[in-house]
Design a protein around this motif. Sequence first.
Motif, mmCIF file in Angstrom:
data_model
loop_
_atom_site.group_PDB
_atom_site.id
_atom_site.type_symbol
_atom_site.label_atom_id
_atom_site.label_comp_id
_atom_site.label_asym_id
_atom_site.label_seq_id
_atom_site.Cartn_x
_atom_site.Cartn_y
_atom_site.Cartn_z
ATOM 1 N N GLU A 1 15.251 -13.462 -1.982
ATOM 2 C CA GLU A 1 15.970 -13.536 -3.248
ATOM 3 C C GLU A 1 15.012 -13.484 -4.427
ATOM 4 O O GLU A 1 13.972 -14.146 -4.427
ATOM 5 C CB GLU A 1 16.803 -14.822 -3.321
ATOM 6 C CG GLU A 1 17.920 -14.874 -2.297
ATOM 7 C CD GLU A 1 18.844 -16.054 -2.512
ATOM 8 O OE1 GLU A 1 18.628 -16.821 -3.475
ATOM 9 O OE2 GLU A 1 19.792 -16.210 -1.724
ATOM 10 N N GLY A 2 15.371 -12.720 -5.440
ATOM 11 C CA GLY A 2 14.577 -12.658 -6.658
ATOM 12 C C GLY A 2 13.664 -11.450 -6.702
ATOM 13 O O GLY A 2 13.453 -10.773 -5.693
ATOM 14 N N PRO A 3 13.082 -11.182 -7.868
ATOM 15 C CA PRO A 3 12.159 -10.045 -8.022
ATOM 16 C C PRO A 3 10.794 -10.354 -7.423
ATOM 17 O O PRO A 3 10.428 -11.505 -7.230
ATOM 18 C CB PRO A 3 12.068 -9.889 -9.539
ATOM 19 C CG PRO A 3 12.299 -11.270 -10.069
ATOM 20 C CD PRO A 3 13.298 -11.900 -9.138
ATOM 21 N N GLU A 4 10.040 -9.307 -7.139
ATOM 22 C CA GLU A 4 8.667 -9.419 -6.647
ATOM 23 C C GLU A 4 8.576 -10.281 -5.393
ATOM 24 O O GLU A 4 7.728 -11.176 -5.284
ATOM 25 C CB GLU A 4 7.739 -9.969 -7.733
ATOM 26 C CG GLU A 4 7.620 -9.050 -8.944
ATOM 27 C CD GLU A 4 6.560 -9.518 -9.923
ATOM 28 O OE1 GLU A 4 5.683 -10.320 -9.524
ATOM 29 O OE2 GLU A 4 6.602 -9.081 -11.069
ATOM 30 N N THR A 5 9.462 -10.026 -4.445
ATOM 31 C CA THR A 5 9.388 -10.763 -3.189
ATOM 32 C C THR A 5 8.126 -10.373 -2.432
ATOM 33 O O THR A 5 7.596 -9.268 -2.584
ATOM 34 C CB THR A 5 10.610 -10.474 -2.305
ATOM 35 O OG1 THR A 5 10.677 -9.063 -2.068
ATOM 36 C CG2 THR A 5 11.895 -10.942 -2.984
ATOM 37 N N GLY A 6 7.652 -11.290 -1.612
ATOM 38 C CA GLY A 6 6.468 -11.020 -0.815
ATOM 39 C C GLY A 6 6.813 -10.197 0.413
ATOM 40 O O GLY A 6 7.983 -9.905 0.678
ATOM 41 N N HIS B 1 2.436 -19.337 -3.751
ATOM 42 C CA HIS B 1 1.401 -18.761 -4.606
ATOM 43 C C HIS B 1 0.460 -17.895 -3.772
ATOM 44 O O HIS B 1 0.073 -18.253 -2.664
ATOM 45 C CB HIS B 1 0.642 -19.872 -5.317
ATOM 46 C CG HIS B 1 1.458 -20.519 -6.398
ATOM 47 N ND1 HIS B 1 1.142 -20.420 -7.733
ATOM 48 C CD2 HIS B 1 2.601 -21.241 -6.337
ATOM 49 C CE1 HIS B 1 2.058 -21.068 -8.455
ATOM 50 N NE2 HIS B 1 2.940 -21.576 -7.614
ATOM 51 N N THR B 2 0.136 -16.740 -4.309
ATOM 52 C CA THR B 2 -0.790 -15.824 -3.657
ATOM 53 C C THR B 2 -1.777 -15.323 -4.704
ATOM 54 O O THR B 2 -1.628 -15.589 -5.904
ATOM 55 C CB THR B 2 -0.061 -14.606 -3.036
ATOM 56 O OG1 THR B 2 0.267 -13.677 -4.075
ATOM 57 C CG2 THR B 2 1.203 -15.018 -2.301
ATOM 58 N N ARG B 3 -2.757 -14.559 -4.278
ATOM 59 C CA ARG B 3 -3.719 -13.990 -5.215
ATOM 60 C C ARG B 3 -3.125 -12.839 -6.005
ATOM 61 O O ARG B 3 -3.746 -12.335 -6.949
ATOM 62 C CB ARG B 3 -4.964 -13.538 -4.453
ATOM 63 C CG ARG B 3 -5.740 -14.691 -3.822
ATOM 64 C CD ARG B 3 -6.917 -14.232 -2.981
ATOM 65 N NE ARG B 3 -7.794 -13.368 -3.743
ATOM 66 C CZ ARG B 3 -8.094 -12.124 -3.400
ATOM 67 N NH1 ARG B 3 -7.569 -11.590 -2.310
ATOM 68 N NH2 ARG B 3 -8.904 -11.408 -4.136
ATOM 69 N N PHE B 4 -1.920 -12.393 -5.640
ATOM 70 C CA PHE B 4 -1.310 -11.241 -6.292
ATOM 71 C C PHE B 4 -0.018 -11.580 -7.039
ATOM 72 O O PHE B 4 0.664 -10.677 -7.524
ATOM 73 C CB PHE B 4 -1.034 -10.152 -5.262
ATOM 74 C CG PHE B 4 -2.268 -9.704 -4.535
ATOM 75 C CD1 PHE B 4 -3.334 -9.142 -5.215
ATOM 76 C CD2 PHE B 4 -2.389 -9.883 -3.173
ATOM 77 C CE1 PHE B 4 -4.480 -8.742 -4.562
ATOM 78 C CE2 PHE B 4 -3.536 -9.483 -2.499
ATOM 79 C CZ PHE B 4 -4.587 -8.914 -3.195
ATOM 80 N N HIS B 5 0.315 -12.855 -7.124
ATOM 81 C CA HIS B 5 1.506 -13.289 -7.861
ATOM 82 C C HIS B 5 1.086 -14.371 -8.852
ATOM 83 O O HIS B 5 0.680 -15.462 -8.439
ATOM 84 C CB HIS B 5 2.580 -13.852 -6.921
ATOM 85 C CG HIS B 5 3.172 -12.840 -5.990
ATOM 86 N ND1 HIS B 5 2.573 -12.491 -4.793
ATOM 87 C CD2 HIS B 5 4.308 -12.107 -6.083
ATOM 88 C CE1 HIS B 5 3.313 -11.593 -4.181
ATOM 89 N NE2 HIS B 5 4.370 -11.335 -4.938
ATOM 90 N N ASP B 6 1.187 -14.088 -10.141
ATOM 91 C CA ASP B 6 0.730 -15.036 -11.159
ATOM 92 C C ASP B 6 1.448 -16.372 -11.070
ATOM 93 O O ASP B 6 0.835 -17.429 -11.229
ATOM 94 C CB ASP B 6 0.931 -14.445 -12.563
ATOM 95 C CG ASP B 6 0.005 -13.265 -12.824
ATOM 96 O OD1 ASP B 6 -1.030 -13.175 -12.129
ATOM 97 O OD2 ASP B 6 0.324 -12.441 -13.702
ATOM 98 N N ASN B 7 2.748 -16.339 -10.822
ATOM 99 C CA ASN B 7 3.523 -17.577 -10.747
ATOM 100 C C ASN B 7 4.133 -17.755 -9.368
ATOM 101 O O ASN B 7 5.156 -18.412 -9.208
ATOM 102 C CB ASN B 7 4.625 -17.579 -11.819
ATOM 103 C CG ASN B 7 5.275 -18.936 -11.962
ATOM 104 O OD1 ASN B 7 4.615 -19.973 -11.857
ATOM 105 N ND2 ASN B 7 6.584 -18.945 -12.172
ATOM 106 N N GLY B 8 3.537 -17.150 -8.376
ATOM 107 C CA GLY B 8 4.045 -17.265 -7.022
ATOM 108 C C GLY B 8 5.155 -16.275 -6.734
ATOM 109 O O GLY B 8 5.754 -15.689 -7.634
#
Length: 221
Positions: free
Chosen positions: A166-171, A201-208
């Motif tokens: 759910e939501g944008p920019e899913t992992g 949180h990942t190294r590629f997501h500013d806010n997780g």
Amino acid sequence: MSEQPGAFAEDPFDGRTPTGHERMTGLPWDASYRDGPAPWDIGGPQPAVVRIASDGGFAGAVLDAGCGTGANAMHLAASGLSVLGVDVAETALEMAREQAERRGITVEFTIADAFALQRLGRTFDTVLDSGLFHTFDTDERAPYVDSLAAVTEPGATLYVLCFSDEGPETGPHPVRRDELETAFALVRGWKVVTIERDRIHTRFHDNGAPAWLAAITRVSR
């Protein structure tokens, strides 16, 4: 020579069956740690884990399944908990041990297959799965859940933090809420207490990235 997808050594899996993620990438998990930080290695514990710990959610003997370089395990051990972190990536475990020694934290790290946790010969009061469940294909989930059951007694608590759909920019490998509920069903000896929206949180997501945080109780053998 750099590793290319599908270019394994004789047995990069040490006799175990590679996971769906490893088959997809063509590389063993250990390769993720050899050339700099892995995408999920943020240099500290996941904020969700810190929050659970501050609320007193971890108790007794703790297992960190898929501990990676050990940031979550060290955070919990630093508060006085007895913690065992396990992973199949020996490079990650070596890094975890070195950092724990450098920081003066008493915590144990050992190599273990998530599908054969019974080989540890121990049981745990609390189990943390931060970013492991979502790496498994659908047909791998039941064996993994049964493996967790082998190292927990009724009353034990399991926390699962996994990518949400759910939501944008899913992992990668997003999980649906109902997939969590199915995997940890009563018929398998578990009760899902809560599933809440959270962030990994990942190294590629500013806010997780969007995540599910599930609290699950072991109810029967």
